[in-house]
Motif scaffolding. Structure first.
Motif, PDB file in Angstrom:
ATOM      1  N   UNK A  70       0.840  -1.201   0.000  1.00  0.00           N
ATOM      2  CA  UNK A  70       0.000   0.000   0.000  1.00  0.00           C
ATOM      3  C   UNK A  70       0.873   1.248   0.000  1.00  0.00           C
ATOM      4  N   UNK A  71       1.914   1.246   0.821  1.00  0.00           N
ATOM      5  CA  UNK A  71       2.827   2.385   0.867  1.00  0.00           C
ATOM      6  C   UNK A  71       3.524   2.585  -0.478  1.00  0.00           C
ATOM      7  N   UNK A  72       3.937   1.479  -1.082  1.00  0.00           N
ATOM      8  CA  UNK A  72       4.629   1.549  -2.376  1.00  0.00           C
ATOM      9  C   UNK A  72       3.717   2.168  -3.428  1.00  0.00           C
ATOM     10  N   UNK A  73       2.454   1.762  -3.440  1.00  0.00           N
ATOM     11  CA  UNK A  73       1.526   2.290  -4.438  1.00  0.00           C
ATOM     12  C   UNK A  73       1.275   3.778  -4.220  1.00  0.00           C
ATOM     13  N   UNK A  74       1.139   4.179  -2.951  1.00  0.00           N
ATOM     14  CA  UNK A  74       0.901   5.596  -2.645  1.00  0.00           C
ATOM     15  C   UNK A  74       2.092   6.453  -3.072  1.00  0.00           C
ATOM     16  N   UNK A  75       3.302   5.970  -2.821  1.00  0.00           N
ATOM     17  CA  UNK A  75       4.492   6.715  -3.222  1.00  0.00           C
ATOM     18  C   UNK A  75       4.659   6.708  -4.738  1.00  0.00           C
ATOM     19  N   UNK A  76       4.264   5.626  -5.388  1.00  0.00           N
ATOM     20  CA  UNK A  76       4.311   5.573  -6.856  1.00  0.00           C
ATOM     21  C   UNK A  76       3.350   6.592  -7.456  1.00  0.00           C
ATOM     22  N   UNK A  77       2.178   6.747  -6.823  1.00  0.00           N
ATOM     23  CA  UNK A  77       1.226   7.758  -7.290  1.00  0.00           C
ATOM     24  C   UNK A  77       1.810   9.157  -7.140  1.00  0.00           C
ATOM     25  N   UNK A  78       2.512   9.385  -6.036  1.00  0.00           N
ATOM     26  CA  UNK A  78       3.156  10.690  -5.852  1.00  0.00           C
ATOM     27  C   UNK A  78       4.236  10.927  -6.902  1.00  0.00           C
ATOM     28  N   UNK A  79       4.905   9.878  -7.300  1.00  0.00           N
ATOM     29  CA  UNK A  79       5.912  10.004  -8.353  1.00  0.00           C
ATOM     30  C   UNK A  79       5.275  10.524  -9.643  1.00  0.00           C
ATOM     31  N   UNK A  80       4.110   9.980  -9.981  1.00  0.00           N
ATOM     32  CA  UNK A  80       3.403  10.441 -11.171  1.00  0.00           C
ATOM     33  C   UNK A  80       2.980  11.903 -11.026  1.00  0.00           C
ATOM     34  N   UNK A  81       2.563  12.277  -9.826  1.00  0.00           N
ATOM     35  CA  UNK A  81       2.198  13.678  -9.585  1.00  0.00           C
ATOM     36  C   UNK A  81       3.402  14.604  -9.737  1.00  0.00           C
TER      37      UNK A  81
END
Length: 254
Positions: A75-86
């Motif tokens: 879950x943490x990895x996905x949230x940080x990956x989303x921030x990367x896209x942002x």
């Protein structure tokens, strides 16, 4: 390595007050020395603080950040990956603005003149990117990718006069909305006029044929339930309950 609260604040470029606030919110719990009860942070807290700071870049609510960090590593990895896209989207947006500004400066120095569309293209793109980052996921889930993409395309094609008109409509809507916060009697000409202004705004920005009473009410429901829309209308009017008031007006007349 172990850090005191002052040392960690200096290392991260934030205040000790922020670290104490994170502790109070249960985001980043400091450890305590048994002898003097002073706060200290070791590698686990330092890694967690780094994640907090990444997730805070685009104003993700603190309660949501705490839930993410208390969840699984996936879950943490996905949230940080989303921030990367942002972050990538933000980088691209700033790059477009920089190119546009460089062209403006070159024009001022006698280079080839920019046409009107070029002058405002970067600002339109910035507005679209902002909306995608803030509301894109929810709006796409509610209305579908095609509707949102068509809306973005229409917005990008608006003329300078149409953009100015949209800005004027936004100012009028927020100004009039102030007077209806906390008001229950909505059967009056001013309330209907406010509804018509908001409908006009949507008809300019939405694809042709997209507007309907149901869609308008659905958007109003999102205004009143989504913290980001609530914050926008409260800051725009200076009054709490503004989004709820707008929803009531839209529900009354749509």
């Amino acid at each position: 390595m172990v850090y005191s609260i002052t040392a960690l604040a200096k290392l991260a470029g934030i205040s000790t007050r922020t670290l104490r606030f994170y502790d109070k919110k249960g985001l980043l719990k400091a450890r305590r020395y048994p002898k003097n009860n002073y706060r200290y942070y070791d590698e686990i807290e330092i890694d967690r603080l780094q994640k907090i700071m990444f997730l805070r870049l685009f104003e993700l609510p603190l309660d949501q950040i705490r839930k993410v960090l208390d969840s699984s590593e996936n879950v943490q990895y996905q949230a940080l990956s989303n921030q990367r896209q942002n972050i990538i989207a933000e980088r691209d947006r700033l790059s477009r603005l920089l190119v546009n500004l460089d062209l403006t400066l070159a024009t001022m120095k006698g280079a080839s003149k920019m046409n009107d569309a070029e002058k405002f293209a970067a600002f339109k793109a910035k507005a679209i990117d902002d909306n995608e980052i803030q509301y894109g996921k929810e709006v796409r889930r509610k209305y579908g990718n095609m509707v949102v993409d068509n809306s973005n395309q229409k917005f990008n094609s608006l003329s300078e006069d149409e953009m100015t008109h949209l800005q004027d409509l936004t100012k009028q809507i927020l100004s009039m909305l102030k007077t209806f916060v906390g008001i229950h009697d909505l059967d009056q000409p001013a309330a209907k006029h406010l509804f018509e202004l908001h409908k006009e705004f949507l008809c300019i920005t939405w694809p042709r044929g997209q507007y309907s009473s149901e869609a308008h009410k659905g958007l109003a429901a999102m205004y009143a339930s989504d913290p980001r829309f609530i914050k926008y209308y409260e800051e725009g009017t200076g009054k709490k309950g503004a989004a709820k008031a707008l929803r009531a007006i839209i529900d009354n007349y749509a």
